[in-house]
Design an enzyme around this catalytic site. Structure first.
Site, PDB file in Angstrom:
ATOM      1  N   GLU A 333       3.910   6.653   7.375  1.00  0.00           N
ATOM      2  CA  GLU A 333       2.847   6.672   8.391  1.00  0.00           C
ATOM      3  C   GLU A 333       3.151   5.683   9.516  1.00  0.00           C
ATOM      4  O   GLU A 333       2.302   4.905   9.948  1.00  0.00           O
ATOM      5  CB  GLU A 333       1.468   6.401   7.782  1.00  0.00           C
ATOM      6  CG  GLU A 333       0.928   7.555   6.955  1.00  0.00           C
ATOM      7  CD  GLU A 333      -0.560   7.441   6.677  1.00  0.00           C
ATOM      8  OE1 GLU A 333      -1.285   6.758   7.422  1.00  0.00           O
ATOM      9  OE2 GLU A 333      -1.000   8.056   5.679  1.00  0.00           O
ATOM     10  N   ASP A 483       5.179   7.106  -0.493  1.00  0.00           N
ATOM     11  CA  ASP A 483       3.813   7.388  -0.925  1.00  0.00           C
ATOM     12  C   ASP A 483       3.853   8.797  -1.491  1.00  0.00           C
ATOM     13  O   ASP A 483       3.864   9.790  -0.748  1.00  0.00           O
ATOM     14  CB  ASP A 483       2.866   7.290   0.274  1.00  0.00           C
ATOM     15  CG  ASP A 483       1.427   7.639  -0.080  1.00  0.00           C
ATOM     16  OD1 ASP A 483       1.165   8.027  -1.242  1.00  0.00           O
ATOM     17  OD2 ASP A 483       0.553   7.546   0.811  1.00  0.00           O
ATOM     18  N   ASN A 485       1.603  10.176  -3.489  1.00  0.00           N
ATOM     19  CA  ASN A 485       0.255  10.709  -3.719  1.00  0.00           C
ATOM     20  C   ASN A 485       0.090  11.261  -5.131  1.00  0.00           C
ATOM     21  O   ASN A 485      -0.607  12.251  -5.353  1.00  0.00           O
ATOM     22  CB  ASN A 485      -0.064  11.799  -2.682  1.00  0.00           C
ATOM     23  CG  ASN A 485      -0.644  11.208  -1.404  1.00  0.00           C
ATOM     24  OD1 ASN A 485      -1.541  10.370  -1.446  1.00  0.00           O
ATOM     25  ND2 ASN A 485      -0.122  11.627  -0.257  1.00  0.00           N
TER      26      ASN A 485
END
Length: 606
Positions: A333, A483, A485
């Site tokens: 991100e 990440d 998730n």
């Protein structure tokens, strides 16, 4: 236009204040910017108190440019006459009738007016405008612009967004000043225009005290309540350009106090030893997601809006990241502008180089920074997972199986999820190579099967990268970060750490699968997956790496290949008290809703 007067956040060029080398007399500069890829050239010089900037076609004749210069100079002179006449209030005075002329000479020979601008304006030529004389500098080192943050706090580094042309960041010089607030202050006027003019005048009259000669400046408590001034003189290969100064639009404010990451810095003060490297994996929360109405009202209602602004969070992020003294920073991100304007310049001072991979039309992506003392970049092998599944030979069987579930296939192939891959070579031992992979998998909680397919695609691709780059004399180790998730109880974590997941695993068949425009994301059957890597989580299994109001769990991992890599130490996570002091993440002391995970990894002895 490359040279312009810029106030408050963008600085003002100081022309005519320096002596030209190899000349025994002081002479003002006429700066010309002329580059092959642009149709027009810029001409800038100082006349009176103002900066004059012209943008002229390269193919235009010199006479056309000089005519415009004369027009501007005459206009400036007439303006001065009107002011003088008004002051005389009708006194008997004769009007001056001096005619302004302009010419360009080179080696004491007049340049003919029919010469194209691109040929006429040469280094060392002399421009004469009336009684004013300028030496022409073509493409000298210059500062195109400087932007300072709109929020500055004591104890947090300030990094100027510096755009240089024909200049070296390393060769250029910098000076920071703080305003002396000991004198009386003038309250602002009600009119915003008057207020800005008043502010500029006050900045000029401020007594500036020198604070630092570094590019990055960390304000101290005594700076609180003061503005800062940044001065840059661009240089490159012995050439010196025009100095530029910038005054902040804001005053230095008090910071939030000790941030939890500063306690973690106690474990990362020392750089890693030979044979070891420090890895940080961190979802830093993209600005595009932090400022939405959903974020402000639903996801992070406990976080003050100012603490979600990038100008605020950037200060925390830079201090946090630099303080980890990492050899590998693997970020998710990452905003493209944040990467270019803040991370690259700041981390360059720490000896790191970075690469970025965007996600199609999105403004954020993945970034990997590596220490130039530890690694040499051999290649980038980035891929979009959907495209890889559709076209890479290693994924043919996976795509064939998935063709029976078109909604799921379309979800994976149309997504923007990427796998960023860099192949690095150890500076200490070139026979050792590291394949660093970085990804941020699909987020939906009811789509674990989508993430399994994404990871299976990644692993097949990485297997191909490792095999195709391995030789008899070199060994390649895999480092997979991101990440994901996916919690430690997921089929994805099982796949990574046990090298396989069966077709019967429950994650292939979520109880309430996500519904899209193509229908429910359901599979007719699962599939056995496997891979050849011996992976383990370098940071173990923390209680959580993501802590927001509605969710707490471990989603972020540093997976290392245990055949050739081992964990030297894991940097402790923040305490639960630190995380929850301000309810959840992000907060005034945590710049992201995720927590950086950090491990020191060492090469195993052959």
């Amino acid at each position: 236009m490359f040279l312009r007067r810029i106030s408050v956040r963008v600085g003002t060029f100081l022309l005519g204040e320096r002596y030209i080398l190899c000349r025994s007399f002081a002479m003002q500069r006429c700066v010309v910017r002329c580059v092959p890829e642009e149709e027009k050239m810029a001409i800038s010089y100082k006349l009176g108190e103002g900066q004059r900037n012209l943008l002229r076609a390269k193919t235009e004749t010199l006479g056309g440019a000089l005519s415009r210069i004369v027009f501007n100079a005459t206009k400036h002179l007439n303006k001065g006459k009107k002011k003088k006449k008004a002051k005389l209030e009708g006194a008997n005075s004769e009007s001056e009738s001096n005619t302004i002329t302009a010419q360009l000479t080179f080696n004491k020979v007049k340049v003919e007016d029919d010469i194209p601008n691109s040929e006429a304006w040469q280094e060392g030529a002399i421009l004469e405008i009336g009684e004013h004389t300028y030496v022409v500098n073509v493409n000298p080192p210059m500062v195109k612009s400087v932007v300072l943050p709109t929020s500055i706090m004591a104890s947090f580094p300030v990094f100027p967004r510096l755009d240089l042309d024909f200049a070296s960041r390393q060769d250029s010089s910098y000076t920071w000043y703080r305003g002396d607030n000991s004198g009386p202050s003038t309250p602002p006027t009600a009119n915003s225009g008057d207020s800005k003019r008043k502010s500029n005048e006050q900045d000029k009259q401020t007594n500036w005290l020198q604070a630092s000669h570094d590019l990055i400046y960390t304000p101290v408590n005594s700076d609180i309540g003061s503005k800062l001034k940044f001065v840059c003189t661009p240089r490159c290969d012995g050439k010196e350009g025009v100095t530029m100064e910038t005054v902040t639009s804001c005053q230095v404010e008090a910071g939030p106090g000790l941030c939890p990451f500063e306690n973690r810095h106690l474990y990362t003060k020392k750089r890693t030893d030979k044979g070891c490297f420090r890895v940080v994996s961190y979802n830093i929360l993209a600005d595009v997601y932090a400022k939405t109405e959903l974020s402000l009202t639903v996801l992070y209602p406990y976080c003050p809006p100012y603490a979600l602004e990038l100008d605020y969070r950037r200060q925390l992020l830079l201090k946090e990241l630099v303080g980890y003294n990492a050899d590998l920073l693997v970020l998710q991100e990452t905003g493209k502008s944040l990467f270019n304007d803040a991370l690259v310049p700041a981390l360059d001072l720490s000896g790191m180089e970075g690469v970025f991979m965007g996600k199609g039309q999105q403004s954020e992506g993945e970034a990997i920074f590596y220490s130039k003392d530890k690694f040499r970049l051999l290649s980038q092998e980035d891929m979009t997972i959907g495209e890889c599944l559709s076209s890479h030979p290693s994924c043919h069987d996976l795509q064939t199986w998935l063709s029976h579930s078109p909604a799921v296939l379309n979800k994976v192939t149309s997504g923007s999820t990427v796998l960023q891959v860099v192949l690095l070579e150890s500076i200490e031992d070139p026979s050792r190579r590291l394949c660093v992979a970085n990804t941020h998998l699909y987020w939906h909680p009811r789509a674990p099967h989508v993430r399994l397919i994404q990871m299976a695609t990644c692993l097949k691709y990485l297997e191909n990268i490792v095999n195709s780059n391995s030789t008899q004399d070199t060994s390649i180790s895999l480092l997979l970060c991101g990440d994901l998730n996916s919690p430690p109880t997921s089929g994805l974590y099982e796949l990574l750490t046990t090298r396989a997941v069966p077709a019967s695993h429950m994650d292939w068949f979520p109880a309430e699968p996500q519904t899209t425009d193509d229908g429910k994301l359901e599979l007719l059957q699962g599939v056995d997956l496997s891979h050849p890597f011996n992976l383990t989580s370098a940071c173990g299994l923390p209680d959580y790496t993501n802590y927001v109001g509605g969710f707490q769990g471990t989603l972020d991992y540093i997976m290392i290949d245990t055949c050739q890599l081992a964990v030297n130490q894991t940097i402790p996570m923040p305490t639960h008290e630190e995380v929850t002091t301000n309810t959840a993440l992000p907060s005034i002391v945590f710049p992201s809703d995720h927590i950086a995970i950090i491990a020191d990894v060492e090469w195993k002895k052959s």
